[in-house]
Structure formats: C-alpha cells, structure tokens
Design a protein around this motif. Structure first.
Motif, PDB file in Angstrom:
ATOM      1  N   TRP A  12       0.810  -1.148  -0.096  1.00  0.00           N
ATOM      2  CA  TRP A  12      -0.045  -0.035  -0.156  1.00  0.00           C
ATOM      3  C   TRP A  12       0.967   1.246   0.095  1.00  0.00           C
ATOM      4  N   LYS A  13       0.587   2.246  -0.720  1.00  0.00           N
ATOM      5  CA  LYS A  13       1.225   3.591  -0.987  1.00  0.00           C
ATOM      6  C   LYS A  13       0.508   4.576  -1.158  1.00  0.00           C
ATOM      7  N   LEU A  14       0.813   5.813  -0.772  1.00  0.00           N
ATOM      8  CA  LEU A  14       0.131   7.000  -1.155  1.00  0.00           C
ATOM      9  C   LEU A  14       0.532   7.581  -2.341  1.00  0.00           C
ATOM     10  N   LYS A  15      -0.442   7.801  -3.356  1.00  0.00           N
ATOM     11  CA  LYS A  15       0.017   8.115  -4.665  1.00  0.00           C
ATOM     12  C   LYS A  15       0.193   9.608  -4.641  1.00  0.00           C
ATOM     13  N   ARG A  16       1.144  10.199  -5.273  1.00  0.00           N
ATOM     14  CA  ARG A  16       1.449  11.525  -5.178  1.00  0.00           C
ATOM     15  C   ARG A  16       1.395  12.128  -6.840  1.00  0.00           C
ATOM     16  N   GLU A  17       0.945  13.380  -6.843  1.00  0.00           N
ATOM     17  CA  GLU A  17       0.578  14.177  -8.151  1.00  0.00           C
ATOM     18  C   GLU A  17       1.402  15.365  -7.984  1.00  0.00           C
ATOM     19  N   PRO A  18       1.729  16.006  -9.005  1.00  0.00           N
ATOM     20  CA  PRO A  18       2.312  17.550  -9.030  1.00  0.00           C
ATOM     21  C   PRO A  18       1.856  18.261  -8.169  1.00  0.00           C
ATOM     22  N   SER A  19       0.459  18.271  -7.873  1.00  0.00           N
ATOM     23  CA  SER A  19      -0.278  19.286  -6.958  1.00  0.00           C
ATOM     24  C   SER A  19      -0.169  19.234  -5.419  1.00  0.00           C
ATOM     25  N   ASP A  20       0.247  17.832  -4.977  1.00  0.00           N
ATOM     26  CA  ASP A  20       0.686  17.086  -3.816  1.00  0.00           C
ATOM     27  C   ASP A  20       1.816  17.840  -3.180  1.00  0.00           C
ATOM     28  N   GLU A  21       1.994  17.737  -2.086  1.00  0.00           N
ATOM     29  CA  GLU A  21       3.180  18.057  -1.177  1.00  0.00           C
ATOM     30  C   GLU A  21       4.385  17.338  -1.820  1.00  0.00           C
ATOM     31  N   ARG A  22       5.504  17.907  -1.971  1.00  0.00           N
ATOM     32  CA  ARG A  22       6.800  17.390  -2.293  1.00  0.00           C
ATOM     33  C   ARG A  22       7.391  16.644  -1.225  1.00  0.00           C
ATOM     34  N   PHE A  23       7.255  15.553  -0.899  1.00  0.00           N
ATOM     35  CA  PHE A  23       7.742  14.956   0.304  1.00  0.00           C
ATOM     36  C   PHE A  23       9.174  14.796   0.455  1.00  0.00           C
ATOM     37  N   GLY A  24       9.701  14.704  -0.768  1.00  0.00           N
ATOM     38  CA  GLY A  24      11.239  14.668  -0.686  1.00  0.00           C
ATOM     39  C   GLY A  24      11.894  15.841  -0.314  1.00  0.00           C
ATOM     40  N   ALA A  25      11.253  16.986  -0.431  1.00  0.00           N
ATOM     41  CA  ALA A  25      11.867  18.223  -0.171  1.00  0.00           C
ATOM     42  C   ALA A  25      12.004  18.542   1.622  1.00  0.00           C
ATOM     43  N   PHE A  26      11.579  17.495   2.349  1.00  0.00           N
ATOM     44  CA  PHE A  26      11.644  17.467   3.661  1.00  0.00           C
ATOM     45  C   PHE A  26      13.267  16.980   3.899  1.00  0.00           C
ATOM     46  N   TYR A  27      13.790  16.446   3.119  1.00  0.00           N
ATOM     47  CA  TYR A  27      15.281  15.823   3.042  1.00  0.00           C
ATOM     48  C   TYR A  27      16.300  16.603   2.344  1.00  0.00           C
ATOM     49  N   ARG A  28      15.790  17.137   1.173  1.00  0.00           N
ATOM     50  CA  ARG A  28      16.458  18.188   0.154  1.00  0.00           C
ATOM     51  C   ARG A  28      15.518  18.840  -0.502  1.00  0.00           C
ATOM     52  N   SER A  29      15.692  20.332  -0.463  1.00  0.00           N
ATOM     53  CA  SER A  29      14.840  21.075  -0.954  1.00  0.00           C
ATOM     54  C   SER A  29      14.937  21.251  -2.594  1.00  0.00           C
ATOM     55  N   SER A  30      13.918  21.774  -2.947  1.00  0.00           N
ATOM     56  CA  SER A  30      14.111  21.818  -4.648  1.00  0.00           C
ATOM     57  C   SER A  30      15.432  22.819  -5.143  1.00  0.00           C
ATOM     58  N   ALA A  31      15.612  23.588  -4.457  1.00  0.00           N
ATOM     59  CA  ALA A  31      16.956  24.350  -4.500  1.00  0.00           C
ATOM     60  C   ALA A  31      18.322  23.934  -4.174  1.00  0.00           C
ATOM     61  N   GLY A  32      18.242  22.469  -3.921  1.00  0.00           N
ATOM     62  CA  GLY A  32      19.322  21.756  -3.600  1.00  0.00           C
ATOM     63  C   GLY A  32      20.083  21.790  -2.329  1.00  0.00           C
ATOM     64  N   MET A  33      19.252  22.374  -1.285  1.00  0.00           N
ATOM     65  CA  MET A  33      19.809  22.442   0.307  1.00  0.00           C
ATOM     66  C   MET A  33      19.534  21.030   0.891  1.00  0.00           C
ATOM     67  N   VAL A  34      20.531  20.497   1.526  1.00  0.00           N
ATOM     68  CA  VAL A  34      20.302  19.207   2.317  1.00  0.00           C
ATOM     69  C   VAL A  34      19.934  19.769   3.593  1.00  0.00           C
ATOM     70  N   LEU A  35      18.558  19.504   3.867  1.00  0.00           N
ATOM     71  CA  LEU A  35      18.059  19.698   5.286  1.00  0.00           C
ATOM     72  C   LEU A  35      18.327  18.880   6.369  1.00  0.00           C
ATOM     73  N   TYR A  36      17.836  17.596   5.718  1.00  0.00           N
ATOM     74  CA  TYR A  36      18.129  16.297   6.715  1.00  0.00           C
ATOM     75  C   TYR A  36      18.855  15.260   6.156  1.00  0.00           C
ATOM     76  N   ALA A  37      19.942  14.716   6.367  1.00  0.00           N
ATOM     77  CA  ALA A  37      20.793  13.746   5.602  1.00  0.00           C
ATOM     78  C   ALA A  37      20.815  12.381   6.526  1.00  0.00           C
ATOM     79  N   PRO A  38      21.029  11.354   5.879  1.00  0.00           N
ATOM     80  CA  PRO A  38      21.392  10.163   6.475  1.00  0.00           C
ATOM     81  C   PRO A  38      22.408  10.456   7.810  1.00  0.00           C
TER      82      PRO A  38
END
Length: 464
Positions: free
Chosen positions: A261-287
């Motif tokens: 089971w997964k939550l389908k994401r579309e362009p209008s949804d929150e870009r969840f990956g930005a929690f870790y690295r922003s669209s501008a390239g800033m690493v916010l949370y790294a492994p």
C-alpha cells in the motif's frame, strides 16, 4: 473533540483527490452528509476523500527524533529543528499534523460509515459497496494505530492511549486505554477482511492483503506474537520480495514490486522529498553517519537506491536521502510507501524469536531471505539464541525501513534510549547524544490546540 473535527463539522468531502488515482480533481466540494451519497459512485468519491487526509507526517517525526538522520550545517531553514534538537513541547508546530490528519481521516470515514448501508445499490453493486465499507473500516484502524504510535503514554495495555472515535460527533472524549484502542483496531480489521474481496488489487488503496499487513503491524505493537506471525504469513505468501534488479525501480515509481500500500503523489501534492533536500538543492536532513555505517555500501542495493553522495571528491562527501527524490521532471514527488512485504519478514522474525517456545530457525530463515534479496553474495551466519535474533532484527529494521517512519516507534516499543553519534549533531552544538526514555521529549505530547479545545484529554504525564 472540537479541534479534530473543526474541518468538517457538518460536511464530508465529496470529490476525490487526483493523488489517489481514481478521479481527475482534487477534493474541493463539501456536501451535507444526508444528501451526499445517492449512489455507490458517490460513496467511492467520499472514500477517496477520506484517503486524501493521509500524509507522511509520521515519517517526518521519526526522522527528526530518532537517530537515522542528521541536520547538516547547510540547513539554515530551521524547519523541524526544535524536534531534532529534542526541545519540543505541546506547542511545537510539528507535533500537531499527525494528530490533525489522522483524526480528520477518521472523521471522514465515520461520516460515510454512518450512512453507507442505506446507499442505493443495484444487485451487481452490493459487492463494491461492501468493499468500500471494508476500506473505510481498515482506514479507520490504520489511523487509530498511527495516533497510538505517536501519542500513547506507552504501548502497554493499561496505559492511556488516544480517544477511540467510531462516530462523527463534536465531543470532548478522554483518552481510551491502549488495550481498548488495540481492541477497536483489531475489530475494524476483522470486519474489513470480511468485506474486501481477496482478488481485488490496488497499490494505492487498502486491499485485503493491506488489511493483513496493518494487522501484522498492530499485533507487533500489541505483542500478540501468534497473530503477528499469522497475519505476516498471509502477506508473505502472496507478495514476493523484489529482486536486486527490481528494487531500485520501486523508489522511482517505475515498479510496484513488494509494495502492499502506498500513497500516490501528483504534481499538486506536497513534495515529500523536499523534507530531506529542497528543490533548490539544500540538504535539510541527511542520513546519519550512524545509519551510513550500518550498511555494506558496496554490496547492499538499499544503500545505492536510497542514499547518494552529492560531491565527487571523497574529502567533501555530502550525503543526501534519495528515497523520495524521484525524477527530475517531478522532483521530490515519489509515492509514499506505507507497507512493504519486507516489513512482514521482519515482523515475523521478531515474533518468532519473542513468542513462547521461540522458533529460532524460522527467524533465521526470514532474515536470510531478506538479506539475500538485498546484498550481493550474502552468506548467512545463523543466530543461535533469541537475543541474537532480536539484535539482528533491530539492526535490519534500522537499515530496511530507514526513512519510512519506523525507527523512532521501534525504539519506543523496545523502550530503548535514542543514541546519536557526535558527528550527527554538528548543527546542535554541545554534547547531548542521548535522549533517555525517562525524558519528556522522548514522547510526543498531545498538541496544545487539542488541550485547549478538550478539557477531558489528558496530557502525557511527563509534560504536566
């Protein structure tokens, strides 16, 4: 419960989210529940609206509190920093979204469940209406489990859990006991299994296999080892693990191998990956360096699928989480995987080791099967005792379920301190490396907004 229901006191969302794949529009309209459902298609739209409340907030909480991530110096946004630094309280914004979204989904489900049996259905539609009812019951169970994982005083049956809501009403309920929450979850799941057809398949909605997966996770937290094994058996018997060649495609959404089971994401949804690295390239949370050291980076397909070095020069290694990055065309927008079959192997292995009359051989087999599918030329060295198996399961859950919303909750149910490495707190300063189970920030408080609205809700004792 006033605050949890302020979003839809007299209405239910009727248009389904495009992120759930069945309709082309986002939920924008609300209608009085007495006139909203005139057909099974109307019910389906309402069910999709209930799904639309779900998000990845538990993943964020786990990444912030536990030891699987670090906050690099380049993160100048301060997003999530209060929780990462273990300074949060009931007024910290990050403690609210899990409460808010899950009770919103429960309320939407309850509104539909109250009227679904009376919705007109042709003879050939009755089965579909039953399926939709089963989805709602399972969704309600899943959300109650998410709330329990986050806000229960502990996972012990006699402790205070969260309010159980099976009807939509404006009220001020107190906490239900953890055992009562588990009982309602298990009842909803049992009822859902009777309603959802075994042959119905969907990666983005709750199928009968997904119900078994939720049941296995619930039983694990409840320490019902027999039920955990039985439910995990059902999923493992039906869903194969991805091969090493198939595995990377899961994380770019090119494939759905082993996804339950997964939550389908579309362009209008929150870009969840930005929690870790922003669209501008800033690493916010790294492994975290602790997690990096746990992998055999050269041979483990998980490492290369989830983690990347942004700098070519070894001396300036800059790590980032790529689990939700996706393609450049839809950056940071991959689907959020809620259940995978690999978790079932780990649940079953742990349950086999913990049950009365531990089955060490079966637990070894599950660990060997999972690791063989992930690591090149893996050769298993069998564990001889339950304690050794459990240590291996803990290490494997750290790796296999990284960034999927498990590490913090695992440490909570094992009642273990959260321990970080010095290099993982460079942005924090000082030398606070351990969050002990006795400190209040080890637990999630009931959000301030709920405390204000509900005089009967009890705060976690350590926050009082």
């Amino acid at each position: 419960m006033k605050s949890m229901f302020r979003y839809s006191l007299i209405a239910v969302w009727m248009m389904a989210a495009s992120c759930l794949g069945d309709l082309d529009v986002k939920p924008t309209n609300i209608k009085d529940q007495t006139v909203a459902f005139n057909s099974v298609d109307d019910v389906n739209a309402g069910v999709l609206g209930a799904y639309a409340s779900l998000n990845g907030q538990s993943i964020k909480i786990s990444s912030l509190i536990a030891d699987e991530n670090m906050m690099p110096l380049e993160n100048t946004t301060n997003a999530g920093a209060t929780v990462f630094r273990w300074q949060h309280n009931e007024s910290t914004p990050d403690v609210l979204p899990v409460w808010q979204s899950n009770y919103q989904a429960i309320d939407r489900a309850n509104r539909i469940l109250a009227v679904i049996d009376g919705v007109p259905a042709e003879a050939h539609e009755v089965g579909r209406r039953n399926q939709l009812k089963g989805e709602l019951l399972a969704l309600r169970a899943y959300c109650h489990l998410e709330l329990l994982r986050n806000y229960a005083v502990s996972y012990d049956g006699n402790d205070d859990g969260v309010p159980v809501m099976t009807t939509s009403q404006v009220s001020q309920p107190g906490r239900s006991k953890v055992s009562a929450v588990f009982a309602q979850i298990r009842k909803d799941l049992a009822d859902a299994k009777l309603l959802i057809p075994a042959n119905w398949a969907s990666a983005t909605r709750i199928t009968r296999l997904a119900v078994f997966a939720i049941e296995a996770r619930t039983a694990l937290y409840q320490q019902d080892w027999t039920a955990a094994i039985a439910a995990a058996d059902e999923v493992i018997g039906a869903v194969p693990l991805a091969t090493e060649q198939q595995f990377p495609g899961i994380w770019t959404d090119l494939a759905t191998h082993e996804v339950i089971w997964k939550l389908k994401r579309e362009p209008s949804d929150e870009r969840f990956g930005a929690f870790y690295r922003s669209s501008a390239g800033m690493v916010l949370y790294a492994p975290s360096f602790k997690l990096l050291a746990a992998f055999d980076a050269a041979h483990d397909v998980r490492f290369s699928s989830w983690i990347a070095d942004l700098d070519a020069a070894p001396a300036s290694t800059r790590w980032t989480v790529t689990k939700y990055t996706g393609s450049s065309a839809n950056l940071n927008l991959t689907d959020i995987k809620l259940f995978r079959v690999s978790e079932m192997y780990l649940i079953r292995a742990e349950a086999q080791a913990r049950k009365t009359g531990a089955n060490i051989a079966a637990a070894n087999t599950d660990l060997e099967t999972l690791r063989t599918s992930r690591i090149d030329n893996y050769v298993h060295s069998s564990y001889g005792t339950a304690a050794q198996v459990l240590a291996a399961v803990e290490a494997e859950r750290f790796r296999e379920l990284a960034f999927e919303g498990h590490r913090y909750y695992d440490l909570r149910r094992w009642k273990k301190d959260i321990v970080r490495l010095p290099q993982d707190i460079v942005s924090v300063g000082g030398n606070v490396l351990t969050l002990p189970v006795t400190k209040k920030q080890y637990f999630m408080p009931i959000p301030f907004e709920e405390m204000q609205a509900n005089r009967n809700i009890g705060q976690h004792p350590l926050y009082q």
